[in-house]
Motif scaffolding. Structure first.
Motif, PDB file in Angstrom:
ATOM      1  N   THR A   1      68.202  23.335  37.754  1.00  0.00           N
ATOM      2  CA  THR A   1      67.141  22.377  37.494  1.00  0.00           C
ATOM      3  C   THR A   1      67.289  21.203  38.458  1.00  0.00           C
ATOM      4  OG1 THR A   1      67.088  22.968  35.169  1.00  0.00           O
ATOM      5  CG2 THR A   1      66.069  20.872  35.788  1.00  0.00           C
ATOM      6  N   VAL A   2      66.230  20.908  39.168  1.00  0.00           N
ATOM      7  CA  VAL A   2      66.266  19.813  40.142  1.00  0.00           C
ATOM      8  C   VAL A   2      65.744  18.548  39.486  1.00  0.00           C
ATOM      9  CG1 VAL A   2      65.436  18.993  42.375  1.00  0.00           C
ATOM     10  CG2 VAL A   2      65.916  21.426  42.029  1.00  0.00           C
ATOM     11  N   ALA A   3      66.544  17.498  39.544  1.00  0.00           N
ATOM     12  CA  ALA A   3      66.134  16.223  38.954  1.00  0.00           C
ATOM     13  C   ALA A   3      64.959  15.654  39.736  1.00  0.00           C
ATOM     14  CB  ALA A   3      67.300  15.238  38.976  1.00  0.00           C
ATOM     15  N   PRO A   4      64.063  14.990  39.049  1.00  0.00           N
ATOM     16  CA  PRO A   4      62.928  14.373  39.747  1.00  0.00           C
ATOM     17  C   PRO A   4      63.421  13.307  40.712  1.00  0.00           C
ATOM     18  CG  PRO A   4      63.075  13.573  37.481  1.00  0.00           C
ATOM     19  CD  PRO A   4      64.047  14.696  37.604  1.00  0.00           C
ATOM     20  N   PRO A   5      62.692  13.072  41.779  1.00  0.00           N
ATOM     21  CA  PRO A   5      63.131  12.071  42.765  1.00  0.00           C
ATOM     22  C   PRO A   5      63.260  10.693  42.137  1.00  0.00           C
ATOM     23  CG  PRO A   5      60.821  12.653  43.102  1.00  0.00           C
ATOM     24  CD  PRO A   5      61.365  13.617  42.099  1.00  0.00           C
ATOM     25  N   SER A   6      64.305   9.975  42.549  1.00  0.00           N
ATOM     26  CA  SER A   6      64.526   8.627  42.013  1.00  0.00           C
ATOM     27  C   SER A   6      63.942   7.623  43.001  1.00  0.00           C
ATOM     28  CB  SER A   6      66.026   8.381  41.828  1.00  0.00           C
ATOM     29  OG  SER A   6      66.249   7.063  41.379  1.00  0.00           O
ATOM     30  N   ASN A   7      62.684   7.268  42.807  1.00  0.00           N
ATOM     31  CA  ASN A   7      62.046   6.282  43.648  1.00  0.00           C
ATOM     32  C   ASN A   7      60.998   5.561  42.823  1.00  0.00           C
ATOM     33  OD1 ASN A   7      59.418   7.774  43.925  1.00  0.00           O
ATOM     34  ND2 ASN A   7      60.751   9.250  44.978  1.00  0.00           N
ATOM     35  N   TRP A   8      60.454   4.487  43.374  1.00  0.00           N
ATOM     36  CA  TRP A   8      59.562   3.645  42.587  1.00  0.00           C
ATOM     37  C   TRP A   8      58.252   4.358  42.254  1.00  0.00           C
ATOM     38  CZ3 TRP A   8      54.748   2.224  44.317  1.00  0.00           C
ATOM     39  CH2 TRP A   8      54.494   2.363  45.685  1.00  0.00           C
ATOM     40  N   VAL A   9      57.814   5.275  43.122  1.00  0.00           N
ATOM     41  CA  VAL A   9      56.575   5.999  42.825  1.00  0.00           C
ATOM     42  C   VAL A   9      56.783   6.907  41.618  1.00  0.00           C
ATOM     43  CG1 VAL A   9      54.856   7.613  43.706  1.00  0.00           C
ATOM     44  CG2 VAL A   9      55.849   5.916  45.236  1.00  0.00           C
ATOM     45  N   ALA A  10      57.879   7.698  41.660  1.00  0.00           N
ATOM     46  CA  ALA A  10      58.162   8.603  40.555  1.00  0.00           C
ATOM     47  C   ALA A  10      58.394   7.826  39.263  1.00  0.00           C
ATOM     48  CB  ALA A  10      59.382   9.463  40.881  1.00  0.00           C
ATOM     49  N   ALA A  11      59.102   6.701  39.370  1.00  0.00           N
ATOM     50  CA  ALA A  11      59.385   5.897  38.175  1.00  0.00           C
ATOM     51  C   ALA A  11      58.098   5.354  37.566  1.00  0.00           C
ATOM     52  CB  ALA A  11      60.324   4.752  38.538  1.00  0.00           C
ATOM     53  N   ARG A  12      57.195   4.873  38.421  1.00  0.00           N
ATOM     54  CA  ARG A  12      55.949   4.324  37.897  1.00  0.00           C
ATOM     55  C   ARG A  12      55.113   5.403  37.211  1.00  0.00           C
ATOM     56  NH1 ARG A  12      51.324   0.878  41.213  1.00  0.00           N
ATOM     57  NH2 ARG A  12      50.004   0.472  39.408  1.00  0.00           N
ATOM     58  N   ILE A  13      55.030   6.583  37.842  1.00  0.00           N
ATOM     59  CA  ILE A  13      54.247   7.668  37.252  1.00  0.00           C
ATOM     60  C   ILE A  13      54.847   8.106  35.921  1.00  0.00           C
ATOM     61  CG2 ILE A  13      53.568  10.088  37.559  1.00  0.00           C
ATOM     62  CD1 ILE A  13      53.312   9.479  40.569  1.00  0.00           C
ATOM     63  N   SER A  14      56.191   8.228  35.885  1.00  0.00           N
ATOM     64  CA  SER A  14      56.837   8.733  34.672  1.00  0.00           C
ATOM     65  C   SER A  14      56.737   7.756  33.503  1.00  0.00           C
ATOM     66  CB  SER A  14      58.312   9.048  34.957  1.00  0.00           C
ATOM     67  OG  SER A  14      59.035   7.850  35.228  1.00  0.00           O
ATOM     68  N   LYS A  15      56.618   6.451  33.813  1.00  0.00           N
ATOM     69  CA  LYS A  15      56.585   5.447  32.751  1.00  0.00           C
ATOM     70  C   LYS A  15      55.174   5.071  32.315  1.00  0.00           C
ATOM     71  CE  LYS A  15      60.964   3.292  34.141  1.00  0.00           C
ATOM     72  NZ  LYS A  15      61.591   2.052  34.667  1.00  0.00           N
TER      73      LYS A  15
END
Length: 415
Positions: free
Chosen positions: A5-19
């Motif tokens: 399982t590949v962890a989702p990228p840790s960046n501000w774009v991914a963080a904003r979308i996930s939250k």
């Protein structure tokens, strides 16, 4: 073979979308936002379903873009130039551009104005040069810079963090934590770095920043203050110079750089950077990336923006400012002073709810009553909360203000 399982990228774009919750999707689905407007008359608009509504969405706080002089100027330029003059402004520019920058120099005496296509491109063009110490009036310490970005500053500055980090560390601070800001200023000075503080003048979701006091705080540490006054442009001040310039007493103090919007209350299109000296202006014109490699404002809109600048200088803007603040006072009275920014010289009012579902229900009630507002949910506002933003204008009538207040009242009574 077991697949990892590949962890989702840790960046501000991914963080904003996930939250981000599904509230904005629901708002589009229910017609609370994303409106398709087919025509307008003042603050009344016609929608794609042929219904009419009162809009409190546009940030054109003075309604200048509907002024006949702007319309005629755009038509004249369209006939003379066509739709667009497709070349970087450093290579060739229509006569409207230097005329506009000269007029802005009259609106903002003692400054040099550089026009960009947008406020975002003004940030992109100006901040790297500021951080590199390339602007002569804004010297940088031998150790370089530390950028201190206020937590609620506009996303158009926040998104440049990766660019700014190539020039120096980037830290975030909160205005309601002055000790935290002081600690960051001290740390930057101790490292022989120039702190560059980035803030809004008028918050897009509410609030006024005391830029003069902030300048007093930053100056002893050799710091620079960069103010995005997009929502404060034209709404106040002599000749519509705006919130930040007025707060500084009608001048640009040492160590301060102001950017403003020509697309909101100003009535036209574009962004502007205000610097202290001709030498700063020449550096921006020569090296600001959007000016060297980007397109200029479409010529008809540039001509309309020149016409808007003339309205700033001939008294029309002063008259509309009075109407705007009169409307703000009326709306505050009709809503019993219960909204965010009540009694402030800010054209934005907000109904804040601790529960986003209640905010959503209030937005639906307004939409059903034919009142269009801007609904904001996380991450624009705190998680689990909601804000219904009303953008006030000099063009709103008392009946329109009363209709909005009446539609909102049941939600306010239940808060």
């Amino acid at each position: 073979m077991t697949q990892k399982t590949v962890a989702p990228p840790s960046n501000w774009v991914a963080a904003r979308i996930s939250k981000t919750s599904d509230m904005l999707d629901r708002a589009f689905d229910r017609g609370l936002t994303g409106h398709v407007i087919t025509e307008r008359n003042g603050k009344q608009v016609r929608l794609a379903d042929d219904s009419t509504a009162i809009e409190f969405v546009s940030c054109s706080y003075l309604g200048l873009e509907q002024h006949p002089e702007l319309v005629e100027a755009a038509h004249d330029a369209l006939r003379r130039f066509g739709v667009h003059f497709s070349i970087a402004r450093n290579r060739a520019r229509p006569a409207y551009l230097p005329e506009l920058e000269d007029l802005l120099g009259e609106i903002y005496p003692g400054t040099r104005a550089v026009v960009f296509g947008t406020v975002s491109s003004a940030h992109l063009g100006t901040l790297p040069l500021l951080g590199a110490g390339a602007l002569p009036s804004y010297p940088i310490a031998a150790g370089g810079v530390t950028f201190l970005v206020e937590k609620t500053a506009h996303a158009s500055m926040q998104v440049l963090r990766g660019v700014l980090e190539q020039l120096g560390p980037v830290r975030r601070f909160e205005l309601n934590n002055p000790d935290g800001l002081t600690a960051e200023l001290r740390a930057a000075a101790a490292a022989n770095r120039t702190p560059v503080v980035l803030v809004d003048g008028v918050g897009s979701m509410g609030g006024l920043v005391d830029v003069r006091a902030l300048h007093d705080t930053v100056t002893p540490y050799g710091g620079l203050l960069y103010v995005d006054d997009a929502h404060g442009t034209s709404i106040t001040g002599k000749h519509g110079a705006g919130y930040a310039f007025e707060a500084f007493g009608g001048e640009l103090p040492p160590g301060v750089l102001i950017t403003g919007s020509l697309s909101k209350a100003f009535g036209g299109i574009g962004g502007v950077a205000l610097v202290r000296d001709e030498a700063d202006l020449l550096v921006l014109r020569k090296f600001a990336n959007p000016l060297v490699f980007g397109q200029s404002v479409p010529v008809p809109m540039l001509a309309a923006t020149v016409a808007a600048a003339r309205l700033h200088l001939n008294g029309e803007v002063a008259r509309r400012q009075e109407l705007l603040w009169s409307n703000a006072a009326v709306f505050d009275e009709l809503t019993n002073g219960a909204l965010v920014n009540a009694d402030l010289r800010c054209p934005i009012r907000g109904a804040h709810f601790d529960d986003e579902e209640r905010a959503f229900a209030a937005g639906e009630r307004l939409r059903d009553a034919g009142v269009l507002i801007l609904p904001a949910f996380y991450p624009t506002v705190a998680e689990g909360t909601g804000l219904l933003r009303f953008a006030l204008s000099s063009l709103h009538t008392r009946d329109q203000l009363a209709a909005a207040a009446a539609a909102l009242a049941p939600a306010l009574d239940g808060k």
